[in-house]
Scaffold this active site. Sequence first.
Site, short mmCIF file in Angstrom:
data_model
loop_
_atom_site.label_atom_id
_atom_site.label_comp_id
_atom_site.label_asym_id
_atom_site.label_seq_id
_atom_site.Cartn_x
_atom_site.Cartn_y
_atom_site.Cartn_z
N ASP A 158 -11.98 -1.39 7.66
CA ASP A 158 -10.59 -1.26 7.21
C ASP A 158 -10.34 0.07 6.50
O ASP A 158 -10.30 0.12 5.27
CB ASP A 158 -10.28 -2.42 6.25
CG ASP A 158 -8.80 -2.52 5.92
OD1 ASP A 158 -8.01 -1.76 6.51
OD2 ASP A 158 -8.44 -3.36 5.09
N ARG A 196 -18.29 -9.00 9.35
CA ARG A 196 -16.87 -8.70 9.58
C ARG A 196 -16.68 -7.59 10.60
O ARG A 196 -15.73 -7.59 11.38
CB ARG A 196 -16.22 -8.34 8.24
CG ARG A 196 -14.85 -7.73 8.39
CD ARG A 196 -14.16 -7.64 7.06
NE ARG A 196 -12.99 -6.77 7.15
CZ ARG A 196 -12.16 -6.53 6.17
NH1 ARG A 196 -12.35 -7.09 4.99
NH2 ARG A 196 -11.11 -5.74 6.32
N ARG A 247 0.84 -1.21 0.00
CA ARG A 247 0.00 0.00 0.00
C ARG A 247 0.87 1.26 0.00
O ARG A 247 0.54 2.25 0.66
CB ARG A 247 -0.96 0.03 1.18
CG ARG A 247 -1.72 -1.26 1.40
CD ARG A 247 -2.45 -1.72 0.17
NE ARG A 247 -3.10 -3.01 0.38
CZ ARG A 247 -3.66 -3.69 -0.62
NH1 ARG A 247 -3.62 -3.24 -1.86
NH2 ARG A 247 -4.24 -4.84 -0.38
N GLU A 278 -4.73 4.31 1.09
CA GLU A 278 -5.16 3.09 0.39
C GLU A 278 -6.57 3.22 -0.19
O GLU A 278 -6.79 2.94 -1.37
CB GLU A 278 -5.09 1.90 1.35
CG GLU A 278 -5.56 0.61 0.73
CD GLU A 278 -5.41 -0.59 1.66
OE1 GLU A 278 -4.89 -0.42 2.79
OE2 GLU A 278 -5.78 -1.70 1.25
N GLU A 309 -5.58 -12.39 7.88
CA GLU A 309 -5.29 -12.41 6.45
C GLU A 309 -4.13 -13.35 6.12
O GLU A 309 -3.19 -13.00 5.41
CB GLU A 309 -5.00 -10.99 5.95
CG GLU A 309 -6.18 -10.06 6.19
CD GLU A 309 -6.01 -8.66 5.61
OE1 GLU A 309 -4.87 -8.19 5.53
OE2 GLU A 309 -7.04 -8.06 5.23
C1 GCU Z 1 -5.52 -3.87 4.63
C2 GCU Z 1 -4.53 -3.83 3.51
C3 GCU Z 1 -3.51 -4.91 3.63
C4 GCU Z 1 -2.87 -4.87 5.02
C5 GCU Z 1 -3.95 -4.95 6.07
C6 GCU Z 1 -3.45 -4.79 7.49
O1 GCU Z 1 -6.35 -4.97 4.49
O2 GCU Z 1 -5.20 -3.91 2.29
O3 GCU Z 1 -2.54 -4.71 2.64
O4 GCU Z 1 -1.97 -5.90 5.18
O5 GCU Z 1 -4.88 -3.92 5.87
O6 GCU Z 1 -3.73 -3.76 8.07
O7 GCU Z 1 -2.81 -5.67 8.01
#
Ligand code: GCU
Length: 659
Positions: A345, A316, A141, A373, A266
């Site tokens: 987010d 979410r 980002r 972002e 993630e």
């Molecule tokens: C967002 C972002 C990711 C990042 C994530 C985070 O989802 O798109 O690139 O890793 O935030 O805050 O961990």
Amino acid sequence: MNYTKCWLEYPRICDETGKTLTAACLLTGTVAWRAVEELRLGLEGLYGLTLETTAEQTADITLDCDPRMHPEGYNIRVYQGRCTIVSGGERGALYGAFALLRQLQMEQCAWEELTWEGKGRPANPMRVLNHWDDLDGSIERGYAGQSFFFRDNEVLVNDRTVAYARLAASVGVNCVVLNNVNVRGAANQLISRRYYEPLREIQKILASYGITMYLCVNFAAPMELGGLDSADPCDDRVLQWWKDKASEVWGSLPGLGGFMVKADSEGQPGPSAYGRTHADGANLLGEAVAPYGGKVIWRCFVYNCQQDWRDTKTDRAKAGYDFFAPLDGKFRDNVVLQIKNGPMDFQVREPVSPLFGGLKHTNMMLEVQVAQEYTGQQRHVCYLIPWFRQVLNQDMHCCEGPSTVADLVSGRSYGNTCCGMAAVANTGDDPNWTGHDLAAANLYGFGRLAYDTTLTGEEIAKEWLRLTFGKTPLVEETLLHILMASWPVYESYTAPLGIGWMVNPNHHYGPNVDGYEYARWGTYHRADHKGLGVDRTSSGTGYCSQYTPELAAEYENLETCPDELALFFHHLDYTYRLKSGKTVLQHIYDTHFDGAEQAAAFLTLVEGLEPLLPQPVYQRLHERFRHQKEHSCEWRDVINTYFFRKSGIPDAQGRTIYP
Ligand code: GCU
């Protein structure tokens, strides 16, 4: 030098070349030395004055220490060319020096003419910049070029490291996390002998500006790096591995602030793989780093990223609270939970995360994103400080005493000190650091706001403009207008009424209404032919009830739910009349037409500044604003057409909506 100094240019105010001032510094240490050095640089630039250090009591500028004061606080008195900066410690002296130089530029007066008493005391103990820089030199980002910390799996240490540290310290940043929260590949080895030496050099530079360095680590490091077959926080071998690792790390990097962890998020590993909680995971690291005074910054950005869009009950937005609120009081003292401002987010508009109101016995920190972002990626202008101010001002009604987000994260509500504000940084190795020249206002503003949460977005913008562009009234007025209008304008032509997410998947740039509608990320608008929005009331996902009763009632009830969050909390018909008197659909049409018009007006305004700005700055601004104008039309037309097609309802004003 192929980069600018941003707000530290110190352009000449009036010429006093040939004169010499003396400075006496009664504090010792490298940070105090930097304070004097900064005064020397500033006075040279602003006036052509020479600053000499002296041991005499009669110096023109005296930096003194009062141990009763906050170590990062300062009191300044300036009268008839004599100045004293009294601080509680070296950092306070450095911040005082920067404050004095700022004041001189705000007043644009000769050195002897300044009469001023100023003081500072940090609102937040920790004021953190998070860099999402990867070891290969890319930035997750990142919208301003490549990393200036890493390239080709090597650590970079050069004059830019110093320039960066000055910028950060000048606005009161006192912690920097060097690497991306997603720890992959070579980044795993940052806590190994391969990287200690260059990291120590960076750390030394940062420390000389009062900045404590942190590193992001992988929760599965005992496996990735240590060859164990588990990272289970309740396995003694794992604890021992972390203890040995901490001893090695602090042996090589004494003074390191600690570790930051993105776990179970993630795809990043975490304690859930072993049936353990986030408290188990965070406390494991907390115990290992405690002997060295280390801290663990544990991120709360945890949710199910394998959701099924058909499932309308899973929400979410509820995940952060669901995971962390039940663990309140279970974290060690040296663990701090870092919570994104909103429950989703970093969208252009979200309510404040209910988790701020749900933790009473846990250290917490607010995380915002100055990297744009979802707010124009530093191609559109979007000055975010007014938005962060709104977040800080939100009262969570969660305790007897003061209970705004600012009170909670500063430690005022519950009397803790391991807390504060963090921002995902927007820097890169572009010559102007932030891609869009005006995006530097967000970097500047984050630091200023984190140090002093009473400052308004407008006050901060005025300072930044004066420091960056000098005193040129038309430039200052025009750019102030653009900055202050920019966030509402960006919001108006993008995702309406708090719904968010209408962007292209992955890179998140440009309009795509259904881009995330049938995806696994839990980010839906639920539009059909009758209406749109997510019902998060008790008849929907029940998210509202995560707030304390006052706020829960406000959001639950359509009568009291603010218009700007209407679709975040409610599924509404296109014909539903908002408090503004407009229907939802007409609001969407109007804001999109209006937003694109305003983006076009920004370009015209900037064009009027051509003779007053340095050519390279003008060229860069012109290119960005031209793009913003075009791209806002793309946004307008995609969004308007989408909802016209869904609803079949025309614009009341008969403007062009493509069928
Ligand atoms: C967002 C972002 C990711 C990042 C994530 C985070 O989802 O798109 O690139 O890793 O935030 O805050 O961990």
